[in-house]
Write an enzyme that holds these catalytic residues in place. Structure first.
Site, PDB file in Angstrom:
ATOM      1  N   GLU A 208     -40.503  45.416 -51.080  1.00  0.00           N
ATOM      2  CA  GLU A 208     -40.321  44.911 -52.452  1.00  0.00           C
ATOM      3  C   GLU A 208     -41.668  44.523 -53.062  1.00  0.00           C
ATOM      4  OE1 GLU A 208     -38.809  44.034 -49.666  1.00  0.00           O
ATOM      5  OE2 GLU A 208     -36.833  43.150 -50.029  1.00  0.00           O
TER       6      GLU A 208
ATOM      7  N   ILE B 233     -45.050  47.835 -44.899  1.00  0.00           N
ATOM      8  CA  ILE B 233     -46.298  48.279 -44.270  1.00  0.00           C
ATOM      9  C   ILE B 233     -46.671  47.219 -43.240  1.00  0.00           C
ATOM     10  CG2 ILE B 233     -48.704  48.948 -44.645  1.00  0.00           C
ATOM     11  CD1 ILE B 233     -47.934  49.437 -47.633  1.00  0.00           C
ATOM     12  N   GLU B 234     -46.437  47.555 -41.971  1.00  0.00           N
ATOM     13  CA  GLU B 234     -46.660  46.568 -40.912  1.00  0.00           C
ATOM     14  C   GLU B 234     -48.104  46.579 -40.428  1.00  0.00           C
ATOM     15  OE1 GLU B 234     -43.504  47.097 -38.010  1.00  0.00           O
ATOM     16  OE2 GLU B 234     -42.063  46.232 -39.432  1.00  0.00           O
TER      17      GLU B 234
ATOM     18  N   CYS C  81     -36.299  39.134 -48.480  1.00  0.00           N
ATOM     19  CA  CYS C  81     -36.741  37.883 -47.857  1.00  0.00           C
ATOM     20  C   CYS C  81     -37.133  36.876 -48.937  1.00  0.00           C
ATOM     21  CB  CYS C  81     -37.909  38.147 -46.905  1.00  0.00           C
ATOM     22  SG  CYS C  81     -39.519  38.300 -47.728  1.00  0.00           S
TER      23      CYS C  81
ATOM     24  N   CYS D 282     -43.929  43.482 -47.245  1.00  0.00           N
ATOM     25  CA  CYS D 282     -42.564  43.981 -47.437  1.00  0.00           C
ATOM     26  C   CYS D 282     -42.523  45.079 -48.505  1.00  0.00           C
ATOM     27  CB  CYS D 282     -41.644  42.864 -47.875  1.00  0.00           C
ATOM     28  SG  CYS D 282     -41.291  41.629 -46.622  1.00  0.00           S
TER      29      CYS D 282
HETATM   30  N1  THU Z   1     -39.014  43.589 -44.670  1.00  0.00           N
HETATM   31  C1  THU Z   1     -39.094  44.101 -45.935  1.00  0.00           C
HETATM   32  O1  THU Z   1     -39.750  45.127 -46.172  1.00  0.00           O
HETATM   33  N2  THU Z   1     -38.444  43.446 -46.929  1.00  0.00           N
HETATM   34  C2  THU Z   1     -37.730  42.303 -46.763  1.00  0.00           C
HETATM   35  O2  THU Z   1     -37.274  41.722 -47.742  1.00  0.00           O
HETATM   36  C3  THU Z   1     -37.481  41.792 -45.422  1.00  0.00           C
HETATM   37  C4  THU Z   1     -38.287  42.397 -44.337  1.00  0.00           C
HETATM   38  C5  THU Z   1     -39.723  44.283 -43.588  1.00  0.00           C
HETATM   39  C6  THU Z   1     -40.902  43.543 -43.050  1.00  0.00           C
HETATM   40  C7  THU Z   1     -41.021  44.104 -41.644  1.00  0.00           C
HETATM   41  O3  THU Z   1     -41.813  45.284 -41.677  1.00  0.00           O
HETATM   42  C8  THU Z   1     -39.599  44.496 -41.277  1.00  0.00           C
HETATM   43  O4  THU Z   1     -38.866  44.490 -42.487  1.00  0.00           O
HETATM   44  C9  THU Z   1     -38.953  43.544 -40.288  1.00  0.00           C
HETATM   45  O5  THU Z   1     -39.053  42.233 -40.732  1.00  0.00           O
END
Ligand code: THU
Length: 139
Positions: free
Chosen positions: A58, A46-47, A94, A56
């Site tokens: 997870e 969810i940005e 991440c 993120c």
């Molecule tokens: N992102 C995740 O949802 N999980 C991760 O473990 C790494 C990154 C998402 C965050 C962001 O919306 C997009 O990936 C690019 O970084």
């Protein structure tokens, strides 16, 4: 864990990925967590226009589970890649998500990083986050 259970969890992650809110990166991630109760919770990334406020997939899934009273995660599946097509690569969690996974899953947590139900790699969280920091270190 039976193969069909793994496939089911990966399927849930792939479905959650369809709901990703990622207008800035175009990178869609889905996650599904199996909790000790036997229930599965899903999450997507969810940005936010203020990029640092992004959550993120997870952590979305785990926070949903924990906020429903769950405390112990027994498996997690993750699928990510450019929106609009199937994941081209394995999307590894991440560092912040690995730390949150450690809190509720611990070192033996099975982590499935998937391109599809049939194409995935399996790890333990301890392998992805050696010498993790947990509550027991707060002495
Ligand atoms: N992102 C995740 O949802 N999980 C991760 O473990 C790494 C990154 C998402 C965050 C962001 O919306 C997009 O990936 C690019 O970084």
């Amino acid at each position: 864990m039976q193969k069909e259970e793994k496939r089911k969890l990966i399927r849930a992650a792939l479905e959650a990925r369809q709901r990703a809110y990622m207008p800035y990166s175009g990178y869609a991630v889905g996650a599904a967590v199996l909790m000790e109760s036997g229930k599965t919770y899903t999450g997507c990334n969810i940005e936010n226009a203020s990029y640092g406020a992004t959550n993120c997939a997870e952590r979305t899934a785990l926070f949903k589970a924990v906020s429903e009273g769950e405390r112990k995660c027994t498996a997690i599946a993750i699928a990510g890649g450019k929106a609009g097509s199937a994941p081209a690569d394995y999307a590894y969690p991440c560092g912040i998500c690995r730390q949150v996974m450690w809190e509720f899953g611990g070192q033996d947590l099975p982590v499935f990083v998937a391109k599809s139900e049939d194409d995935y790699r399996e790890y333990t969280l301890g392998g992805l986050l050696p010498y993790g920091f947990g509550g027991e270190n707060l002495v």
